[in-house]
Design an enzyme around this catalytic site. Sequence first.
Site, mmCIF file in Angstrom:
data_model
loop_
_atom_site.group_PDB
_atom_site.id
_atom_site.type_symbol
_atom_site.label_atom_id
_atom_site.label_comp_id
_atom_site.label_asym_id
_atom_site.label_seq_id
_atom_site.Cartn_x
_atom_site.Cartn_y
_atom_site.Cartn_z
ATOM 1 N N HIS A 60 -17.327 -11.761 33.932
ATOM 2 C CA HIS A 60 -17.596 -12.848 32.987
ATOM 3 C C HIS A 60 -18.704 -12.341 32.067
ATOM 4 O O HIS A 60 -19.587 -11.599 32.519
ATOM 5 C CB HIS A 60 -18.142 -14.089 33.673
ATOM 6 N N ASP A 87 -22.093 -12.561 33.624
ATOM 7 C CA ASP A 87 -22.438 -11.707 34.773
ATOM 8 C C ASP A 87 -23.163 -10.460 34.304
ATOM 9 O O ASP A 87 -24.034 -9.948 34.993
ATOM 10 C CB ASP A 87 -21.199 -11.195 35.525
HETATM 11 C C1 XLS Z 1 -13.229 -19.411 40.460
HETATM 12 C C2 XLS Z 1 -12.387 -18.398 39.825
HETATM 13 C C3 XLS Z 1 -13.126 -17.418 38.960
HETATM 14 C C4 XLS Z 1 -12.147 -16.715 38.056
HETATM 15 C C5 XLS Z 1 -12.765 -16.103 36.865
HETATM 16 O O1 XLS Z 1 -12.828 -20.136 41.341
HETATM 17 O O2 XLS Z 1 -11.645 -17.730 40.804
HETATM 18 O O3 XLS Z 1 -13.850 -16.523 39.734
HETATM 19 O O4 XLS Z 1 -11.418 -15.748 38.745
HETATM 20 O O5 XLS Z 1 -13.436 -17.035 36.083
#
Ligand code: XLS
Length: 440
Positions: A101, A104
Amino acid sequence: MKEYFNNVSKINYEGPNSKNPYSFKYYNADEIIGDKSMKKHLRFAMSYWHTLTADGTDQFGVGTMLRSWNNVNDKMELAKARMEAAFEFMDKLNINYFCFHDRDIAPEGKDLTETNKNLDEIVSFCKNLMKKHDKKLLWGTANLFSNPRFVHGAGTTCNVDVFAYAAAQIKKAIEITKELGGENYVFWGGREGYETLLNTNMEFELDNFARLLHMAVDYAKEIDFKGQFLIEPKPKEPTKHQYDSDVATVLGFLRKYKLDSYFKINIEANHATLAGHTFQHEICLARINNALGSLDANQGDPHLGWDTDQFPTDTYSSTLSMYEVLKNGGIAPGGLNFDAKVRRASFEPEDLFLAYIAGMDTFAKGLRVAYKLLKDGPIENFIKEKYSSFNTSIGKAIVDGKVGFNELEKYALENNDIKNRSGRQELLESIVNQYLLEDK
Ligand code: XLS
Ligand code: NI
Ligand code: NI
């Protein structure tokens, strides 16, 4: 360069008889299975958020994770240290892809301008490391859920200022994904959902969400971003009802808003089970609708009703999901992203390696067994035979669209002897077990 995981060296394949915890038992990257190497079948990716950023915080307590890069105070220096650790980690585990993200990899600044400046600096740092370590970006995405501004959602917010901010953030996230050669771009609807219809205009929220996605499609064309757009379904959490609840719901949404030719689906195992489906069901449904994009490999706890995002260790599930992937002709340009986190009590850095080894071995084993099952064909042959009454005479006429109710009524009236055959579920389950247990 500084070493961040100095207790662990490169993880190698040692085979199923090895007792060395720091070795692969089943994942042998260059071994050919069918038409390509395991590495190319599986396209493993590291999730940046769970691996580098998560600190083990939960509702009841603060973080527990021991991470050697955390002793840096400056936020940008911390982001860079983390990123160096990420590439060392991928090298040691022989993982070629990662996913992130925007938030991150780089900290938010005091406003959007400073936030974007932070991102640009980290993206160029990342680009150099990717080149040096020969790593690729499976997908990028935008975090449209952590900051309090997204309290009512992003694309489905009631506040136009937030909608505009979300659009600007996605625009930037697509740009940096393109800059880093990302092969996909994921939309997980963080807070796109509702708690109660007493304060929600569901129709307007869904229309707006589609408007936002159409803008993303237009912008990708404008800047010539060629990556595949993906939607990741999840039924609940953080909101009580998430709009993209499962594969079927997402397909309906995409078709209604004429987005289906631009999007495929990123299926997460734990989200499938929260929706009351198996991982295999969701993958199969996407596959038969030409919408299988990528996988978030993890697993939930059968006794808990939330997204525990555990590392996958269930070889039964990995076998049946890889079976679907093989039937799909592979997962590329998607891959298997470990959207999984170590438990709060597994706080040592070594646990990260042990967790990835477990996950990678689980899917390698699944791939091996699924390949044999498909090649020998016990399941395919059974299913083919099960529907064989549609291959000839009246059955074929139905499939070819040559008969209607009148012909079928005539047939039924003349055919007084209906016989069914057993579905043989227990036999088929024991065949799967036999393949799983026999495989070495
Ligand atoms: C959350 C999601 C997230 C997505 C990416 O539950 O799995 O991690 O994979 O935003
Ligand atoms: Ni996910
Ligand atoms: Ni999850």
